[in-house]
Design a protein around this motif. Structure first.
Motif, mmCIF file in Angstrom:
data_model
loop_
_atom_site.group_PDB
_atom_site.id
_atom_site.type_symbol
_atom_site.label_atom_id
_atom_site.label_comp_id
_atom_site.label_asym_id
_atom_site.label_seq_id
_atom_site.Cartn_x
_atom_site.Cartn_y
_atom_site.Cartn_z
ATOM 1 N N ILE A 71 -66.913 141.952 -43.643
ATOM 2 C CA ILE A 71 -65.738 141.384 -42.960
ATOM 3 C C ILE A 71 -66.096 139.997 -42.424
ATOM 4 O O ILE A 71 -67.130 139.814 -41.773
ATOM 5 C CB ILE A 71 -65.293 142.285 -41.781
ATOM 6 C CG1 ILE A 71 -65.067 143.732 -42.256
ATOM 7 C CG2 ILE A 71 -64.052 141.717 -41.114
ATOM 8 C CD1 ILE A 71 -64.010 143.914 -43.314
ATOM 9 N N TYR B 113 -65.044 149.763 -45.185
ATOM 10 C CA TYR B 113 -64.902 148.304 -45.168
ATOM 11 C C TYR B 113 -65.944 147.643 -46.062
ATOM 12 O O TYR B 113 -67.110 148.036 -46.064
ATOM 13 C CB TYR B 113 -65.140 147.770 -43.756
ATOM 14 C CG TYR B 113 -63.960 147.773 -42.818
ATOM 15 C CD1 TYR B 113 -62.693 147.403 -43.231
ATOM 16 C CD2 TYR B 113 -64.148 148.089 -41.474
ATOM 17 C CE1 TYR B 113 -61.629 147.375 -42.340
ATOM 18 C CE2 TYR B 113 -63.086 148.064 -40.578
ATOM 19 C CZ TYR B 113 -61.833 147.705 -41.018
ATOM 20 O OH TYR B 113 -60.784 147.665 -40.136
ATOM 21 N N PRO B 114 -65.526 146.576 -46.772
ATOM 22 C CA PRO B 114 -66.515 145.665 -47.371
ATOM 23 C C PRO B 114 -67.025 144.732 -46.268
ATOM 24 O O PRO B 114 -66.758 144.971 -45.095
ATOM 25 C CB PRO B 114 -65.667 144.914 -48.409
ATOM 26 C CG PRO B 114 -64.276 144.931 -47.852
ATOM 27 C CD PRO B 114 -64.145 146.179 -47.014
ATOM 28 N N LEU C 266 -69.115 151.995 -21.558
ATOM 29 C CA LEU C 266 -69.261 153.333 -22.134
ATOM 30 C C LEU C 266 -70.307 153.333 -23.234
ATOM 31 O O LEU C 266 -70.208 152.578 -24.204
ATOM 32 C CB LEU C 266 -67.913 153.786 -22.720
ATOM 33 C CG LEU C 266 -67.925 155.117 -23.460
ATOM 34 C CD1 LEU C 266 -68.258 156.264 -22.521
ATOM 35 C CD2 LEU C 266 -66.577 155.369 -24.131
ATOM 36 N N ASP C 267 -71.294 154.206 -23.062
ATOM 37 C CA ASP C 267 -72.307 154.409 -24.101
ATOM 38 C C ASP C 267 -71.915 155.677 -24.864
ATOM 39 O O ASP C 267 -71.891 156.774 -24.285
ATOM 40 C CB ASP C 267 -73.678 154.580 -23.425
ATOM 41 C CG ASP C 267 -74.793 154.795 -24.440
ATOM 42 O OD1 ASP C 267 -74.496 155.093 -25.615
ATOM 43 O OD2 ASP C 267 -75.962 154.669 -24.035
ATOM 44 N N VAL C 268 -71.605 155.525 -26.151
ATOM 45 C CA VAL C 268 -71.075 156.679 -26.910
ATOM 46 C C VAL C 268 -72.128 157.766 -27.141
ATOM 47 O O VAL C 268 -71.784 158.874 -27.550
ATOM 48 C CB VAL C 268 -70.453 156.261 -28.268
ATOM 49 C CG1 VAL C 268 -69.225 155.393 -28.065
ATOM 50 C CG2 VAL C 268 -71.478 155.584 -29.177
ATOM 51 N N ASP D 9 -67.189 149.638 -24.245
ATOM 52 C CA ASP D 9 -68.370 149.122 -24.949
ATOM 53 C C ASP D 9 -69.577 149.308 -24.022
ATOM 54 O O ASP D 9 -69.397 149.471 -22.814
ATOM 55 C CB ASP D 9 -68.191 147.635 -25.293
ATOM 56 C CG ASP D 9 -69.072 147.189 -26.476
ATOM 57 O OD1 ASP D 9 -68.514 146.851 -27.526
ATOM 58 O OD2 ASP D 9 -70.315 147.192 -26.340
ATOM 59 N N GLN E 4 -71.473 146.823 -23.669
ATOM 60 C CA GLN E 4 -71.507 145.476 -23.102
ATOM 61 C C GLN E 4 -70.319 145.276 -22.163
ATOM 62 O O GLN E 4 -69.265 145.878 -22.365
ATOM 63 C CB GLN E 4 -71.291 144.427 -24.187
ATOM 64 C CG GLN E 4 -72.343 144.296 -25.227
ATOM 65 C CD GLN E 4 -71.911 143.200 -26.210
ATOM 66 O OE1 GLN E 4 -71.554 142.096 -25.820
ATOM 67 N NE2 GLN E 4 -71.924 143.551 -27.486
#
Ligand SMILES: NC(=O)c1ccc[n+]([C@@H]2O[C@H](COP(=O)([O-])OP(=O)(O)OC[C@H]3O[C@@H](n4cnc5c(N)ncnc54)[C@H](O)[C@@H]3O)[C@@H](O)[C@H]2O)c1
Length: 312
Positions: A172, A169-170, A51-53, A34, A36
């Motif tokens: 969550i 996903y609806p 990790l910054d994607v 993440d 964070q």
């Protein structure tokens, strides 16, 4: 033996998914990543990396170090936050996923799982029983990036043979981590306010209807999709549903269990985003191709949430 990387592993869904995957595959085989820093307790349980994607080089270093067999790519900027910082949402959601798909190709990673969302649909999409394949013209940056991710993933599957899978996903609902800037956060808000005996102020109108799902179903669904035999799948992008309800029905469900619960409705700009999304979803492709079955309805979820939050 699977070696799994989870991006966005500190988020609402990612944090619980990491815990579930670690139970299933062993702590050392699931790498939490993440932007964070995870909390101290989580750091001690298993491997983790900052990790910054959006950084291809940082992602490549993590792929080189852990040699994953599978990635659950959960990092994203959600709908409401995405409207405040659309360029960041574009970079994190779309360029981040492009980086992951490119590295999957380079490292011959067998499987890439990326959650999508009902935000891929838009105002022109049929609102009731929205089919798996229909008009997809979203009007939020979040929705635009997620449609593009679905198409990009399907392209990498077709051209490079990557086993890309996604489910829409609806909203969550969960009790462990507060939600991260989505339009459906109001539903979680009712429960967190009930737990602190605070009067709840809902930012959509009482009659706003959206599809929802309780976290245990959301976690089980993504793991079941990942494990479904490829030969049974005719699609790579799946509608997913549990139940639909209005904002008022959620508040009333809380009140059924906690009669002193108070709430009001003060709709803001997010009500418009909610109004552009489907009210109910046809998820028969998921049910037929990988046997998807939800367990929790609205009251079942309310009971679970209030128990988890120690209200009941
Ligand atoms: N929560 C929902 O209701 C919902 C509904 C539909 C789809 N989804 C999808 O599920 C996935 C997870 O959602 P969530 O609710 O856990 O979101 P969240 O906002 O709670 O968590 C996202 C995580 O991504 C991390 N992140 C942000 N930018 C990053 C970057 N540049 N590099 C690496 N990490 C970064 C954040 O720090 C955060 O921990 C997302 O793809 C989201 O679109 C969620």
């Amino acid at each position: 033996m699977e070696k799994i990387i989870v991006t966005g592993g500190c988020g609402q869904i990612g944090s619980e998914l990491v815990a579930l995957l670690r139970q299933k595959y062993g702590n050392e085989n699931v790498v939490l990543t993440d932007v964070q820093v995870p909390n101290f307790h989580v750091q001690e349980i298993g491997p983790w990396e900052i990790l910054d994607v959006t950084s291809y080089e940082s992602l490549k270093a993590v792929f080189t170090k852990f040699k994953p067999t599978k990635i659950f790519h959960m990092a994203a900027i959600l709908s409401a936050t995405g409207e405040k910082i659309p360029q960041t949402a574009f970079n994190v959601n779309l360029l981040g996923t492009r980086n992951i798909l490119e590295l999957a190709r380079e490292f011959e990673l067998p499987q890439v799982i990326v959650p999508s969302t009902i935000a891929v649909f838009g105002p022109e999409t049929p609102k009731q029983n929205t089919p798996n394949e229909t008009v997809m013209r979203p009007n939020t940056m979040y929705g635009i990036t997620k449609v593009s991710i679905e198409l990009l993933g399907e392209y990498y599957a077709q051209v490079y043979g990557i086993d890309f899978r996604t489910l829409r996903y609806p909203g969550i609902i969960s009790s462990d981590v507060k939600p991260g800037g989505g339009t459906t956060d109001y539903a979680n808000g009712f429960y967190f306010d009930a737990a602190t005996r605070t009067k709840s102020t809902c930012f959509v109108s009482p009659e706003t209807i959206l599809p929802f799902m309780f976290m245990p179903d959301a976690l089980r669904s993504i793991v079941e999709l990942s494990e479904a035999p490829q030969k049974n799948l005719k699609h790579r992008s799946f509608n997913l549903a549990a139940f639909s309800c209005s904002a008022l029905e959620i508040a009333e469900s809380v009140k059924k269990y906690l009669p002193s619960f108070e709430f009001e409705f003060v709709p803001d700009h997010r009500d418009k985003i909610a109004a552009s999304w489907p009210q109910s979803i046809d998820d028969s492709c998921a049910r037929n191709e990988w046997n998807w079955k939800h367990e929790f309805d609205l009251d079942g979820m309310t009971e679970g949430m209030l128990k988890n939050l120690k209200v009941l």
